[in-house]
Design an enzyme around this catalytic site. Structure first.
Site, mmCIF file in Angstrom:
data_model
loop_
_atom_site.group_PDB
_atom_site.id
_atom_site.type_symbol
_atom_site.label_atom_id
_atom_site.label_comp_id
_atom_site.label_asym_id
_atom_site.label_seq_id
_atom_site.Cartn_x
_atom_site.Cartn_y
_atom_site.Cartn_z
ATOM 1 N N SER A 263 2.290 -0.158 -4.772
ATOM 2 C CA SER A 263 1.286 0.418 -3.884
ATOM 3 C C SER A 263 1.777 0.397 -2.447
ATOM 4 O O SER A 263 2.766 -0.256 -2.119
ATOM 5 C CB SER A 263 -0.009 -0.392 -3.979
ATOM 6 N N LYS A 264 1.047 1.131 -1.612
ATOM 7 C CA LYS A 264 1.373 1.174 -0.192
ATOM 8 C C LYS A 264 1.356 -0.242 0.386
ATOM 9 O O LYS A 264 2.175 -0.600 1.215
ATOM 10 C CB LYS A 264 0.338 2.052 0.519
ATOM 11 N N ARG A 265 0.406 -1.032 -0.116
ATOM 12 C CA ARG A 265 0.287 -2.406 0.391
ATOM 13 C C ARG A 265 1.535 -3.243 0.076
ATOM 14 O O ARG A 265 1.942 -4.080 0.864
ATOM 15 C CB ARG A 265 -0.963 -3.071 -0.178
#
Ligand code: GLU
Length: 505
Positions: A263-265
């Site tokens: 994910s972007k996170r």
């Protein structure tokens, strides 16, 4: 039949690695088979629409060199390619499904839906769905008398159209990667097909448009697999089953440790990009870093992505886009997820940097140097020499400044102590004499500089090693960099003497 594939993103934000890989596999498959690659913008969900996202997606495709044959910008035989602009055409298909009994009208308000979910909460605490079980308890054209339905519609009561999922049917599809997959229709909810605002949902629009645009193969991320039975049934209910595209659901790109989808996170947390290019989110005002801005070459990025989930069947790992087109096949795409490894991504970039011609590389590196120097008058011939000298030390285009700043600006001498600790009269004499010799040196080049240095070192009773490290620190500011005489050649006489003088004065 001509192969036609599509990438069908919703313009909701930055383009994730997985999205670019879907583009790539579509593109390679289309080119391999001499087919068409279509970009269709699926913007029917107005709540998720993000300003600028469509342009951003097109810019990413352009940067990667994966441009579509048909798109909202380019047009094509099946225009428009933006679903919001196709709004009027979906209603008829929804009505056709209602007339044939495969879909129905539902008037339930958000509060009524909420109430149903609360009342019929399952033992396992999951929310009940609007399905074969609960539909009979709700306000829809299956439970209300026909006159009431007509009256409500007449009065302008908001309604949605839902698919009537059959009970206890096995829906199967043959996936090009996964083989035959079966679904139990009873477990799937009655998805909304047409919303109260007259917009179709993704489920209706994707089937109608794949049909109308004559799509032969539909490749998309594995996360869409749960929706597949709805789509298969819609193809069947519309009477288009023999035109249904062949499906391939691409494996997920996983976190570096393999635990779940990347994910972007994860990128923010681990310090690497997950978007193709910088994405500025107008809703949060935040910018998320992209591979392009981190200093990746698009060719390296594309090569790395090709290998993330696909196996060429040979040892080789470096392939140009043309080579990939030649050898790509969907059958060699893995079923299992592919772990993302940023070090490996940088390895690919390093390989491409090594193999890129210095003149071409200099043009790519220029903006990064100009940004740091704040001076646009960079001489490209000089930069070309510099990139040739340091490219074997660089993994990212952004590394060129770190590895080569001293070619453009007098460095701060961080290791002066290293020189001064072992400084003596002999060295002082050597460097002051060499300065005067350098003033007179007519052939300012690597070999002449080296010869003059060696000769004088012998005269002063010094070993070559005694003078090389101090010289390096004078010119570079630290203990790194390419050969010192090559550096001196590039920075020129005046600057070389100035840097030596700084220590000997
Ligand atoms: N609009 C869907 C998305 O945002 C497309 C899925 C598909 O290709 O069917 O990814």
């Amino acid at each position: 039949m001509k192969v036609r594939v599509r990438f069908a993103p919703s313009p909701t934000g930055g383009l994730h690695l997985g999205g670019v890989r879907t583009v790539l596999y579509n593109y390679l498959f289309a080119r391999h088979h001499g087919g068409d690659f279509v970009l269709r913008i699926e913007d029917t969900d107005q709540n998720r629409f993000v300003e600028g996202a469509e342009q951003y997606i097109m810019d990413c495709l352009k940067w990667c060199g994966l441009e579509p044959d048909e798109s909202p910008l380019k047009g094509g035989p099946y225009t428009p390619y933006r679903q919001s602009e196709r709004k009027p055409l979906y209603k008829d298909y929804a009505e056709q499904l209602i007339d044939s009994g495969y879909a129905y009208i539902a008037f339930d308000t958000p509060e009524e839906l909420e109430k149903m979910r609360a009342e019929y909460r399952r033992d396992d605490n999951t929310n009940p769905q609007y399905d074969h079980f609960t539909r009979g308890l709700m306000r829809n054209s299956l439970t209300l008398p026909a006159e009431t339905v007509a009256e409500l519609v007449e009065k302008g009561t908001p309604y949605v159209v839902r698919i009537k999922m059959p009970e206890n049917e096995t829906v199967t599809l043959t996936d090009m990667i996964r083989g035959e997959i079966s679904f139990d229709s009873s477990l799937v909810d009655d998805k909304v097909l047409l919303k109260a605002d007259g917009m179709p949902t993704y489920h209706l629009a994707v089937v109608v448009d794949d049909y109308l645009m004559k799509i032969t193969h539909a490749f998309r991320g594995e996360e869409w697999l749960p929706s597949a039975p709805v789509h298969v049934l819609l193809w069947q209910y519309m009477g288009w089953k023999e035109h249904m595209p062949q499906w391939a659901h691409l494996p997920l790109i996983l976190k570096p440790d393999g635990n779940g989808k990347l994910s972007k996170r994860d990128g923010d947390r681990l310090g690497f990009p997950v978007f193709a290019m910088n994405w500025f989110d107008p809703k949060t005002g935040e910018t998320t870093k992209g591979f392009r801005e981190m200093g990746f070459l698009p060719q390296a990025f594309v090569n790395m992505l090709a290998m993330l989930g696909w196996n060429p069947g040979v040892e080789k790992e470096l392939f140009s886009l043309d080579e990939l087109v030649q050898i790509f096949s969907m059958e060699r795409v893995h079923k299992g997820g592919a772990k993302f490894n940023f070090e490996k991504a940088k390895w690919f970039n390093h390989q491409y940097i090594q193999h890129t011609d210095n003149a071409v590389l200099a043009e790519m590196v220029k903006p990064y140097i100009v940004k740091e120097l704040g001076d646009g008058n960079m001489e490209i011939g000089k930069l070309e020499k510099v990139v040739g000298l340091i490219k074997d030390r660089c993994h990212l285009l952004t590394d060129f400044w770190e590895q080569g700043h001293f070619f453009f600006a007098t460095p701060e001498i961080k290791e002066l102590a290293v020189i001064k600790d072992k400084w003596n009269d002999q060295k002082q004499q050597f460097f002051t004499t060499w300065q005067s010799k350098l003033e007179l040196l007519t052939d300012w080049n690597h070999d002449a500089l080296e010869a003059s240095c060696n000769e004088l070192a012998v005269e002063c009773g010094l070993k070559k090693g005694d003078v090389m490290l101090p010289l390096r620190i004078m010119l570079v500011g630290g203990k790194y960099g390419p050969g010192v005489f090559a550096i001196a050649e590039v920075i020129g006489k005046e600057e070389t003497i100035k840097r030596i003088k700084f220590v000997t004065r």
